[in-house]
Design an enzyme around this catalytic site. Structure first.
Site, short mmCIF file in Angstrom:
data_model
loop_
_atom_site.label_atom_id
_atom_site.label_comp_id
_atom_site.label_asym_id
_atom_site.label_seq_id
_atom_site.Cartn_x
_atom_site.Cartn_y
_atom_site.Cartn_z
N CYS A 23 32.75 -86.79 -13.12
CA CYS A 23 32.55 -85.34 -13.12
C CYS A 23 32.56 -84.87 -11.67
O CYS A 23 32.99 -85.61 -10.78
CB CYS A 23 31.29 -84.94 -13.88
SG CYS A 23 29.74 -85.53 -13.14
N ASN B 185 28.48 -86.04 -10.16
CA ASN B 185 27.94 -87.36 -10.59
C ASN B 185 26.41 -87.35 -10.65
O ASN B 185 25.75 -88.35 -10.37
CB ASN B 185 28.44 -88.51 -9.69
CG ASN B 185 28.11 -89.92 -10.21
OD1 ASN B 185 27.86 -90.83 -9.43
ND2 ASN B 185 28.11 -90.11 -11.50
N CYS C 298 24.95 -84.87 -13.28
CA CYS C 298 24.62 -84.33 -14.61
C CYS C 298 25.41 -84.99 -15.74
O CYS C 298 24.86 -85.74 -16.54
CB CYS C 298 24.86 -82.82 -14.66
SG CYS C 298 23.81 -81.89 -13.53
N ARG C 299 26.72 -84.70 -15.83
CA ARG C 299 27.50 -85.14 -16.99
C ARG C 299 27.89 -86.61 -16.94
O ARG C 299 27.68 -87.35 -17.92
CB ARG C 299 28.78 -84.28 -17.11
CG ARG C 299 28.50 -82.84 -17.46
CD ARG C 299 29.71 -81.95 -17.23
NE ARG C 299 30.02 -81.83 -15.81
CZ ARG C 299 31.08 -81.19 -15.32
NH1 ARG C 299 31.95 -80.64 -16.16
NH2 ARG C 299 31.26 -81.08 -14.02
N SER C 300 28.51 -87.07 -15.85
CA SER C 300 29.03 -88.46 -15.86
C SER C 300 27.94 -89.54 -15.89
O SER C 300 28.16 -90.58 -16.52
CB SER C 300 30.04 -88.69 -14.73
OG SER C 300 29.48 -88.47 -13.46
N ASP D 82 29.96 -77.80 -17.42
CA ASP D 82 29.01 -78.18 -16.39
C ASP D 82 27.65 -77.53 -16.70
O ASP D 82 27.54 -76.31 -16.70
CB ASP D 82 29.54 -77.68 -15.04
CG ASP D 82 28.73 -78.23 -13.89
OD1 ASP D 82 27.59 -78.67 -14.12
OD2 ASP D 82 29.24 -78.22 -12.76
P1 4NP Z 1 28.03 -82.58 -12.66
O1 4NP Z 1 27.28 -81.22 -12.33
O2 4NP Z 1 29.44 -82.43 -12.14
O3 4NP Z 1 27.99 -82.64 -14.15
O4 4NP Z 1 27.24 -83.67 -11.98
C1 4NP Z 1 27.16 -80.71 -11.05
C2 4NP Z 1 26.14 -81.12 -10.24
C3 4NP Z 1 25.99 -80.57 -8.98
C4 4NP Z 1 26.88 -79.62 -8.53
C5 4NP Z 1 27.91 -79.22 -9.34
C6 4NP Z 1 28.07 -79.77 -10.60
N1 4NP Z 1 26.71 -79.05 -7.27
O5 4NP Z 1 27.45 -78.11 -6.94
O6 4NP Z 1 25.83 -79.48 -6.50
#
Ligand code: 4NP
Length: 144
Positions: free
Chosen positions: A3, A6, A8-10, A116
């Site tokens: 994702c 790295n 939240c989702r992955s 997200d």
């Molecule tokens: P992820 O979510 O891609 O599912 O891990 C996010 C976590 C942090 C951020 C963006 C998306 N960020 O902008 O910090």
């Protein structure tokens, strides 16, 4: 499992998919296309929803996707189209590109992206967990 952050989702997808395979036989990992959170554990809300379903992801550490991952892994699942283009832009050839798939293309949910949940509330994480679990169940059936 890839994702953006790295966190939240992955990490959730890594934990869920690994729980469906014998770790001696199948190695599952996750990474982010961006490096904002490298070295950090997953988001508390991802840890909480995983724990609700008996999966421990709290010891994972955020890392960035690298070109070597194309060699190390047989399958690269991405959460959304933006992850797809970021990962594809690092590929060296068609074989590498052919390893990349949208995770939800494994199931017929009527949409292809895991949204997200970072800026939303806790119900976003439950929603994302359910999508990821459905897709991982389909992958496990196919590969086990
Ligand atoms: P992820 O979510 O891609 O599912 O891990 C996010 C976590 C942090 C951020 C963006 C998306 N960020 O902008 O910090």
């Amino acid at each position: 499992m890839v994702c953006l952050g790295n966190i939240c989702r992955s990490p959730l997808a890594e934990g869920v998919l690994q729980s469906k395979f014998d770790p001696e036989k199948v190695f599952v990992d996750s990474a982010g296309t961006a490096g904002y959170h490298v070295g950090n554990p997953p988001d508390k809300r991802s840890i909480a929803v995983a724990s609700k379903y008996g999966i421990n992801i709290q010891n994972q550490k955020c890392r960035r996707f690298s070109r070597e991952d194309f060699i190390k892994f047989d399958h690269i699942y991405v959460m959304d189209r933006s992850n797809y283009s970021d990962v594809a832009s690092l590929a060296n050839n068609k074989t590498e590109v052919s390893k990349i798939k949208l995770l939800l293309s494994e199931v017929e949910l009527g949409f292809l992206e895991v949204p997200d949940p970072y800026y939303g509330g806790n119900d976003g994480f439950e929603n994302v967990y359910q999508m990821i679990d459905t897709a991982c169940e389909a992958i496990a059936k196919k590969l086990n």
